[in-house]
Scaffold this active site. Structure first.
Site, PDB file in Angstrom:
ATOM      1  N   LYS A  29      17.202   3.406  -1.153  1.00 20.52           N
ATOM      2  CA  LYS A  29      17.080   2.456  -0.032  1.00 20.52           C
ATOM      3  C   LYS A  29      18.398   1.703   0.198  1.00 20.52           C
ATOM      4  O   LYS A  29      18.876   1.587   1.332  1.00 20.52           O
ATOM      5  CB  LYS A  29      15.936   1.485  -0.350  1.00 20.52           C
ATOM      6  CG  LYS A  29      15.902   0.225   0.463  1.00 20.52           C
ATOM      7  CD  LYS A  29      14.914   0.272   1.580  1.00 20.52           C
ATOM      8  CE  LYS A  29      15.042  -0.972   2.437  1.00 20.52           C
ATOM      9  NZ  LYS A  29      14.330  -0.919   3.658  1.00 20.52           N
ATOM     10  N   THR A  33      11.445  -4.343  -1.318  1.00 20.44           N
ATOM     11  CA  THR A  33      12.854  -3.976  -1.533  1.00 20.44           C
ATOM     12  C   THR A  33      13.430  -4.996  -2.497  1.00 20.44           C
ATOM     13  O   THR A  33      13.534  -6.185  -2.162  1.00 20.44           O
ATOM     14  CB  THR A  33      13.643  -4.032  -0.212  1.00 20.44           C
ATOM     15  OG1 THR A  33      13.057  -3.108   0.696  1.00 20.44           O
ATOM     16  CG2 THR A  33      15.099  -3.654  -0.435  1.00 20.44           C
ATOM     17  N   LYS A  56      20.293  -8.892   3.316  1.00 21.53           N
ATOM     18  CA  LYS A  56      19.629  -8.852   2.002  1.00 21.53           C
ATOM     19  C   LYS A  56      19.919  -7.514   1.308  1.00 21.53           C
ATOM     20  O   LYS A  56      20.299  -7.478   0.134  1.00 21.53           O
ATOM     21  CB  LYS A  56      18.111  -9.017   2.193  1.00 21.53           C
ATOM     22  CG  LYS A  56      17.318  -8.817   0.911  1.00 21.53           C
ATOM     23  CD  LYS A  56      15.824  -8.714   1.118  1.00 21.53           C
ATOM     24  CE  LYS A  56      15.180  -8.257  -0.176  1.00 21.53           C
ATOM     25  NZ  LYS A  56      13.747  -8.046  -0.090  1.00 21.53           N
TER      26      LYS A  56
HETATM   27  P1  NAD Z   1       7.114 -11.349   4.334  1.00 20.92           P
HETATM   28  O1  NAD Z   1       7.821 -12.551   3.860  1.00 20.92           O
HETATM   29  O2  NAD Z   1       6.553 -11.315   5.716  1.00 20.92           O
HETATM   30  O3  NAD Z   1       5.910 -10.983   3.330  1.00 20.92           O
HETATM   31  C1  NAD Z   1       5.955 -11.180   1.944  1.00 20.92           C
HETATM   32  C2  NAD Z   1       4.660 -11.860   1.536  1.00 20.92           C
HETATM   33  O4  NAD Z   1       4.619 -11.998   0.129  1.00 20.92           O
HETATM   34  C3  NAD Z   1       4.509 -13.273   2.120  1.00 20.92           C
HETATM   35  O5  NAD Z   1       3.377 -13.307   2.964  1.00 20.92           O
HETATM   36  C4  NAD Z   1       4.364 -14.163   0.884  1.00 20.92           C
HETATM   37  O6  NAD Z   1       3.444 -15.228   1.069  1.00 20.92           O
HETATM   38  C5  NAD Z   1       3.871 -13.167  -0.134  1.00 20.92           C
HETATM   39  N1  NAD Z   1       4.073 -13.598  -1.525  1.00 20.92           N
HETATM   40  C6  NAD Z   1       5.195 -14.098  -2.100  1.00 20.92           C
HETATM   41  N2  NAD Z   1       4.966 -14.348  -3.403  1.00 20.92           N
HETATM   42  C7  NAD Z   1       3.678 -13.997  -3.642  1.00 20.92           C
HETATM   43  C8  NAD Z   1       2.849 -14.015  -4.804  1.00 20.92           C
HETATM   44  N3  NAD Z   1       3.297 -14.481  -5.976  1.00 20.92           N
HETATM   45  N4  NAD Z   1       1.574 -13.586  -4.680  1.00 20.92           N
HETATM   46  C9  NAD Z   1       1.110 -13.134  -3.496  1.00 20.92           C
HETATM   47  N5  NAD Z   1       1.836 -13.089  -2.367  1.00 20.92           N
HETATM   48  C10 NAD Z   1       3.101 -13.516  -2.454  1.00 20.92           C
HETATM   49  O7  NAD Z   1       8.125 -10.120   4.130  1.00 20.92           O
HETATM   50  P2  NAD Z   1       8.049  -8.655   4.781  1.00 20.92           P
HETATM   51  O8  NAD Z   1       8.889  -8.614   6.009  1.00 20.92           O
HETATM   52  O9  NAD Z   1       6.625  -8.221   4.825  1.00 20.92           O
HETATM   53  O10 NAD Z   1       8.865  -7.838   3.686  1.00 20.92           O
HETATM   54  C11 NAD Z   1       8.279  -7.488   2.436  1.00 20.92           C
HETATM   55  C12 NAD Z   1       9.257  -6.593   1.686  1.00 20.92           C
HETATM   56  O11 NAD Z   1       9.529  -5.422   2.465  1.00 20.92           O
HETATM   57  C13 NAD Z   1      10.618  -7.251   1.434  1.00 20.92           C
HETATM   58  O12 NAD Z   1      11.048  -6.884   0.154  1.00 20.92           O
HETATM   59  C14 NAD Z   1      11.506  -6.674   2.530  1.00 20.92           C
HETATM   60  O13 NAD Z   1      12.864  -6.624   2.170  1.00 20.92           O
HETATM   61  C15 NAD Z   1      10.921  -5.276   2.672  1.00 20.92           C
HETATM   62  N6  NAD Z   1      11.129  -4.662   3.994  1.00 20.92           N
HETATM   63  C16 NAD Z   1      10.907  -5.369   5.131  1.00 20.92           C
HETATM   64  C17 NAD Z   1      11.112  -4.763   6.375  1.00 20.92           C
HETATM   65  C18 NAD Z   1      10.861  -5.517   7.658  1.00 20.92           C
HETATM   66  O14 NAD Z   1      11.262  -4.996   8.728  1.00 20.92           O
HETATM   67  N7  NAD Z   1      10.222  -6.683   7.631  1.00 20.92           N
HETATM   68  C19 NAD Z   1      11.531  -3.427   6.437  1.00 20.92           C
HETATM   69  C20 NAD Z   1      11.695  -2.713   5.250  1.00 20.92           C
HETATM   70  C21 NAD Z   1      11.499  -3.346   4.027  1.00 20.92           C
END
Ligand code: NAD
Length: 295
Positions: free
Chosen positions: A170, A95, A245
């Protein structure tokens, strides 16, 4: 079987990548954090030492990263667009802000790739269960190529429109959700003060013109909807920090586009206050406690 590179195996990406493995795809995974990458490798993925290494033999690339800056960094600046195989399909499910999504779309198109912005709703539970909703922005061709892969991670796959339309869908949806949740909370706060039984308000409003998802599926007071986070002290569910966010992204987009969204702005401020009071990890329906003056 398709060769899929998965970049970003955190709370959402980890279970999504595991569902692709379960469906029989060959997955090569990378994350900056070994702690979240290891469970995906144990589930059968090949381990890559960088995003560029992960994508070099992939037919499909999926990224699931925190924010626009990470997505720009991974795709642009000597990233995936220079390292991926010719003809690979690129899908970003993070997102992120619409400007970043459109910038990566344009760069991908210039480099000859099909690219889709495909953010999700459904949370970590939906990611585990493979029941996410994907909101997709991009060409018809990119969407139809992505559909069979996204179906292994989600239940509802919607083509919202062209570049950035997935991100737009979204943030519009989540802004509406935040506003309706605050409205639902206010109705219960007022009902309490007026001595109206909560269940009675629920029974009446859920079949009247006040009916909405925040009330009927996610009721912010315990009792009427047993599966709602209000019944477990607002633990789990959709964290306030993530809602905040999305509301910030909606306000940034509204400012750039010249749209008046005064209730969206107010919702953002209320969630910012709730988060600042230390409740960023609490489900977003827990804001009812702040509105009641309990915190
Ligand atoms: P998270 O922080 O658990 O996972 C993101 C991952 O990206 C981390 O493990 C981080 O180490 C990795 N990362 C960052 N930079 C990187 C790079 N350069 N190379 C490789 N890996 C890298 O976050 P999440 O909860 O999994 O959310 C991910 C996305 O999904 C976000 O944009 C969030 O807004 C969206 N989202 C999350 C939820 C939720 O309930 N958690 C729901 C809908 C949408």
């Amino acid at each position: 079987m398709t060769n899929i590179a998965f970049i970003g195996t955190g709370n959402m990406g980890g279970p999504m990548a595991r569902n692709l493995l379960k469906a029989g795809h060959a997955v090569t995974a990378f994350d900056l954090s070994a702690a979240v990458l290891d469970p995906v490798i144990k589930a059968g993925a090949a381990k890559a030492s960088s995003a560029n290494e992960a994508v070099k033999n992939a037919d499909v690339v999926v990224t699931m990263l925190p924010a626009g800056t990470h997505v720009r960094a991974v795709y642009l600046e000597n990233g995936i667009l220079g390292a991926a195989k010719k003809g690979a399909l690129l899908i970003d499910s993070s997102t992120i802000d619409i400007d970043s999504a459109r910038a990566v779309h344009a760069a991908a198109e210039k480099a000859g790739f099909d690219f889709l912005d495909a953010p999700v709703s459904g949370g970590t539970g939906g990611a585990e269960a493979g029941t996410l909703t994907f909101m997709c922005g991009g060409s018809d061709r990119a969407f139809s190529r992505a559909q069979p892969v996204l179906e292994k991670m989600g239940r509802k796959i919607v083509h919202a429109g062209g570049a950035g339309a997935g991100q737009a869908a979204k943030i519009c949806n989540n802004m509406l959700l935040a506003i309706s949740m605050i409205g639902t909370c206010e109705a219960f706060v007022l009902a309490d003060k007026l001595g109206l039984d909560r269940q009675k308000l629920f029974d009446i409003a859920s079949t009247s013109s006040g009916q909405c998802w925040s009330l009927t599926t996610y009721c912010p007071v315990p009792g009427p909807v047993p599966t709602a986070p209000s019944n477990r002290d607002y633990a789990g569910g959709f964290a306030t920090a993530l809602m905040l966010k999305d509301l910030k992204l909606a306000q940034a987009a509204a400012q750039n586009a010249g749209a008046a969204t005064p209730l969206g702005a107010e919702a953002m401020q209320l969630y910012a206050l709730f988060a600042a009071k230390g409740h960023g990890n609490v489900d977003f329906s827990g804001i009812i406690r702040m509105l009641r003056g309990e915190m």
